[in-house]
Scaffold this motif. Structure first.
Motif, mmCIF file in Angstrom:
data_model
loop_
_atom_site.group_PDB
_atom_site.id
_atom_site.type_symbol
_atom_site.label_atom_id
_atom_site.label_comp_id
_atom_site.label_asym_id
_atom_site.label_seq_id
_atom_site.Cartn_x
_atom_site.Cartn_y
_atom_site.Cartn_z
ATOM 1 N N THR A 180 -10.157 -31.855 -32.793
ATOM 2 C CA THR A 180 -10.929 -32.807 -33.603
ATOM 3 C C THR A 180 -12.141 -32.127 -34.250
ATOM 4 O O THR A 180 -12.557 -32.510 -35.343
ATOM 5 N N GLU A 218 -9.651 -38.933 -27.314
ATOM 6 C CA GLU A 218 -8.934 -39.907 -26.483
ATOM 7 C C GLU A 218 -7.788 -40.573 -27.267
ATOM 8 O O GLU A 218 -6.794 -41.004 -26.684
ATOM 9 N N TYR A 219 -7.964 -40.656 -28.571
ATOM 10 C CA TYR A 219 -6.904 -41.245 -29.412
ATOM 11 C C TYR A 219 -5.611 -40.447 -29.266
ATOM 12 O O TYR A 219 -4.511 -41.002 -29.162
ATOM 13 N N GLU A 276 -10.498 -31.808 -28.080
ATOM 14 C CA GLU A 276 -11.860 -31.649 -28.590
ATOM 15 C C GLU A 276 -11.913 -30.507 -29.603
ATOM 16 O O GLU A 276 -12.544 -30.612 -30.660
ATOM 17 N N GLU A 329 -10.957 -42.723 -35.876
ATOM 18 C CA GLU A 329 -10.236 -42.509 -34.620
ATOM 19 C C GLU A 329 -9.533 -41.145 -34.610
ATOM 20 O O GLU A 329 -9.221 -40.619 -33.540
ATOM 21 N N ASP A 367 -11.411 -38.709 -32.555
ATOM 22 C CA ASP A 367 -11.639 -39.063 -31.153
ATOM 23 C C ASP A 367 -10.543 -38.433 -30.297
ATOM 24 O O ASP A 367 -9.361 -38.776 -30.428
#
Length: 878
Positions: free
Chosen positions: A456, A564-565, A453, A559, A562
């Motif tokens: 990103t 999670e990517y 997090e 993406e 993100d």
């Protein structure tokens, strides 16, 4: 009175008539004399054109015509050619400058070709003057301009770099015109040409004799002494060049030569390690100021800067001087060298950060001096190397080599540095990447989410900043377009103002129009002019998605924002994680060895070995790592750490060769016969003895024993060679490719790759060629590899037999063909017929002893046969 008046009138009339008659006769006389005068002039010209008569008019006619017509044009062409030669020449201030600015070309020209058309023209004019105006009467030259013609001929050939013909022209003056006023010039140019032909010793002898015998003055003295100095420089007698160089600088009247000669004198003093004398010479260059080309002036300042005394010199004054050079507008073409010198000053003063700044500023000047660029890159590479930034150092060394002469000695030095770094960079990359992945593997799910997090969020901020930056660029472009495209509106607004009708209408203001257009593009994007233009489907950029603050990012890149990517990319399979750990650990081990053995960076090496031991490494890496740590502590003089490391190895690994060495230091001094190096030497001896099967078996065994050791790639390469010698080309190709791929970043891997690139294709051809086209032949006897094959007895017999053969220097050898066959080879035969009739060369008794069948083959075909193991194919075509 009346009578007197009449008489006067008669006299006047009479005089007018008489004058008329006289003028008429003179005109008639001129008409009559014109052809006579023309004939006389033509006759004089014809008489004067003769080159066979020694008369005043002949001599002067040909002298004046040669001097003011042919030779004048020839010397003009010569001067133009010299100017173009000087303009194209680039001085190398990193070495002692040559006296003459002329680039010697290695290109060989065909007859009639020339490097410069102006020199060809000058030569043609010289030849024409000689052919048309030479007056050789009774073996003596009567035209005083012919020595000038031959001087022009020699100079034009000299500058066209045809030195032997030039020397012939100068020597002709010395032989034919000993009383010429150009004789000293001819002597100087003759020795200058000798010097170009590498006859420096002869040039020195002749020039010293000339200076002793003749009282040269002015430019002649300057030319003679400057060439003498150049000859001394060529023969490496730099101290002997100083006096003639000083005389040349003092004697010449040409300011540009004076500046160059003083500069060379300063360089000579620098080469002799006399900086104070060098600085005095450079000061004389600086004193000439605007009388000389500015490049001499700036380089004199820079050479003085190189001689700055860092112990006793005034550093403040020195830095102010360099700053003044940097800020002078006239010095802008030389900023690359000025910045380099400032960088050198800061580097020598220990201020590496400022040195790096100025080296980079020098590089940004896009210098045409490749030596300067290479030096900048090399120094930056050395700085990075010294601070353990090996990857950066490698990149700098790569750039260094692109600006160097390939295969020169400096190039090879940098190449070796770069190759040493190759392995470091390779293993550092593995260690960094695998460490990063393994660290993520160890994080909990919450920690991973938080980590990505944060990552990103940073990416989003960077993307938004980039979009905003691009919007500003687009806005500026739109403003420029609107300024160009709204001329009609501007004209209308201006006409309205001029008519006194002021207006605040939106479209009359170019800035507001441009701003409105850019705001529309920022908010709505590039929309087609159509109904329902607000719909998202109408956007030309339909692949844009909105972020929290309304900025647009490409959906394909969404993406990347993100977390999670990224979490999904983290490996979870135990086998993958184990492989990452194994590769990382091996990288640590190799880095520890390289830092210790190659770079002597003991702290770096120690850290790598300690990190390895903390990472649960494979068993094979533990003991070598501990022993290397013991050696590092010993080198660093850490006695306590040495004792701990020694006790650990002796206690926990008592049967290892490392423990034996530590318990008995004399074994290490005498060299342990079980060390990897000793074992390799034994296996290599087997290879030289053609015991290829044993080499392959022994190599496999020792590769397992010494796994992880730097000796392993050596065994692999030796094994590949043995496989090739035993099994042929295809097996060799596969083995050598395996070494190149598996050990790509070792010296053995690089050697294997070099074999693939340069040698493998030449070995691929398996076809045999006609034996008749060669001059070296062999006789081959085949033996099966069985205990009772009688090979040893046959070799003894054949050796004794060939020693008795006269007129041929025959010799024998035993060559392994494959695991089943061995060849006995007789060498030294000169023809296929002679090899086929080999038995006839032996005496009768020896023929009775040697009854085995044999076949003949050329050396070329024998090489092919051994490489491809195709003896049956060869026999089939015989």
């Amino acid at each position: 009175m009346l009578i007197f008046t009449c008489l006067c009138r008669k006299n006047i009339i009479f005089s007018q008539v008489l004058s008329y008659v006289i003028d008429k006769k003179i005109a008639l006389l001129k008409i009559a004399l014109k052809p006579i005068l023309s004939a006389v002039i033509v006759t004089l010209i014809l008489v004067g054109c003769s080159r066979k008569k020694d008369r005043f008019i002949n001599r002067n006619f040909h002298a004046i015509t040669a001097e003011y017509n042919t030779l004048f044009n020839g010397f003009s062409a010569l001067e133009q050619g010299r100017n173009s030669l000087n303009a194209s020449y680039r001085d190398n201030y990193w070495a002692i400058l040559p006296i003459e600015r002329m680039q010697i070309e290695e290109e060989v020209l065909l007859p009639g070709q020339s490097k410069n058309a102006e020199f060809t023209k000058a030569e043609e004019k010289a030849v024409k003057a000689i052919q048309k105006h030479s007056m050789n009467v009774e073996g003596k030259e009567k035209n005083p301009q012919m020595d000038e013609a031959y001087l022009l001929l020699g100079k034009s050939r000299y500058f066209d770099q045809r030195f032997i013909p030039a020397l012939e022209a100068f020597n002709y003056i010395l032989y034919k015109y000993p009383a010429s006023d150009k004789i000293n010039q001819a002597k100087v140019w003759s020795e200058k040409t000798n010097m170009r032909l590498d006859n420096n010793t002869l040039a020195i002898t002749n020039l010293k004799l000339l200076l002793e015998q003749e009282e040269l003055e002015g430019q002649d003295l300057a030319d003679a002494t400057s060439i003498l100095a150049q000859a001394y420089i060529n023969t490496k007698h730099l101290d002997s060049a100083l006096i003639p160089m000083a005389v040349a600088a003092k004697s010449t009247k040409k300011d540009h030569e004076k500046g160059r000669y003083f500069f060379i004198k300063g360089q000579l003093y620098d080469a002799l390690n006399k900086p104070d004398s060098a600085n005095r010479a450079f000061d004389k260059v600086i004193d000439l100021n605007r009388k000389i080309p500015r490049k001499y002036l700036i380089n004199a300042h820079l050479e003085k800067a190189k001689n700055f005394n860092y112990q006793s010199g005034d550093k403040l004054v020195f830095t102010e001087h360099l700053k003044a050079l940097e800020e002078d507008r006239e010095n802008r073409p030389f900023l690359d060298h000025i910045y380099h010198q400032k960088a050198q000053y800061y580097l020598t003063s220990g201020n590496d950060s400022l040195a790096q700044v100025y080296y980079n500023k020098s590089l940004r000047e896009n210098s045409t001096d490749k030596i300067l660029v290479a030096t900048n890159y090399e120094t930056l590479g050395d700085i990075s190397f010294d601070t353990n930034l090996y990857k950066e150092a490698g990149a700098y060394y790569d750039s260094t080599m692109t600006n160097m002469v390939e295969n020169s000695k400096p190039f090879r030095i940098i190449k070796r540095k770069r190759e040493n770094l190759e392995t470091v960079i390779y293993y550092e990359d593995i260690a960094v990447v695998n460490d990063s992945i393994l660290n993520l593997v160890l994080l909990s799910k919450a920690e991973r989410l938080q980590y990505f997090e944060d990552y990103t969020t940073t990416l989003k901020l960077q993307a938004e900043a980039e979009i905003e930056k691009q919007a500003i660029i687009d806005q500026k472009k739109g403003l420029a377009v609107n300024n160009a495209g709204n001329t009609n509106a501007s004209s209308f607004a201006k006409s309205a103002k001029s008519s006194g009708k002021s207006s605040n209408f939106y479209f009359y203001n170019d800035q507001t129009v441009a701003y409105g257009k850019n705001e529309f593009l920022r908010i709505w994007g590039d929309r087609e002019l159509a109904e329902n233009w607000r719909w998202s489907s109408k956007s030309a950029s339909s692949n844009v998605v909105a972020l929290e603050n309304g900025s647009g990012i490409d959906a394909a890149e969404s993406e990347l924002f993100d977390p999670e990517y990224y979490i999904a990319q983290i490996p979870s399979e135990p086998e993958v994680i184990a492989t990452l750990q194994k590769d990382r650990n091996y990288a640590y081990y190799q880095l520890g060895l390289i830092y210790k053995e190659k770079f002597k960076e003991y702290n770096l090496s120690k850290n790598k070995f300690l990190a390895l031991l903390k990472s649960n490494p494979e068993e094979r890496l533990i003991l070598p790592s501990k022993y290397n740590l013991y050696k590092i502590y010993e080198l660093q003089g850490r006695s306590d750490a040495v004792s701990i490391a020694k006790n650990d190895i002796v206690t926990n690994y008592p049967d290892s060769r490392y423990a034996q060495i530590l318990n008995n230091p004399n074994l290490a001094a005498l060299r342990d016969e079980n060390s990897p190096e000793s074992v390799y030497e034994k296996v290599y001896a087997l290879f030289q003895n053609q015991e290829f099967e044993r080499v392959i078996l022994e190599s496999d065994s020792h590769i397992s024993t010494f796994e992880g050791d730097a000796i392993v790639p050596k065994f692999e390469l030796l094994k590949a060679f043995a496989i090739g010698r035993l099994n042929g080309f295809e097996a060799y190709e596969n083995a050598i490719n395996a070494v190149a791929v598996t050990y790509a970043n070792t010296s053995e891997g690089l050697q294997a790759q070099d074999i693939i690139n340069s040698s493998l294709e030449t070995l691929r051809a398996s076809a045999f060629v006609e034996n008749d086209s060669f001059k070296h032949f062999k006789v081959i006897y085949e033996f099966e590899n069985t205990p009772e094959n009688g090979l040893e007895d046959f070799v003894k017999t054949i050796d004794e037999s060939v020693k008795k053969v006269k007129y041929f220097k025959l010799s024998t050898s035993v060559d392994v063909y494959n695991k089943d066959t061995t060849f006995v080879v007789v060498h030294g035969l000169k023809s296929i017929e002679g090899s086929q009739g080999f038995m006839q060369l032996l005496n009768k008794e020896d023929r009775k002893k040697i009854k085995r069948p044999f076949f003949s083959i050329s050396s070329k075909n024998y090489r092919t046969l051994q490489i491809h193991k195709n003896v049956d194919a060869y026999k089939a075509i015989q």
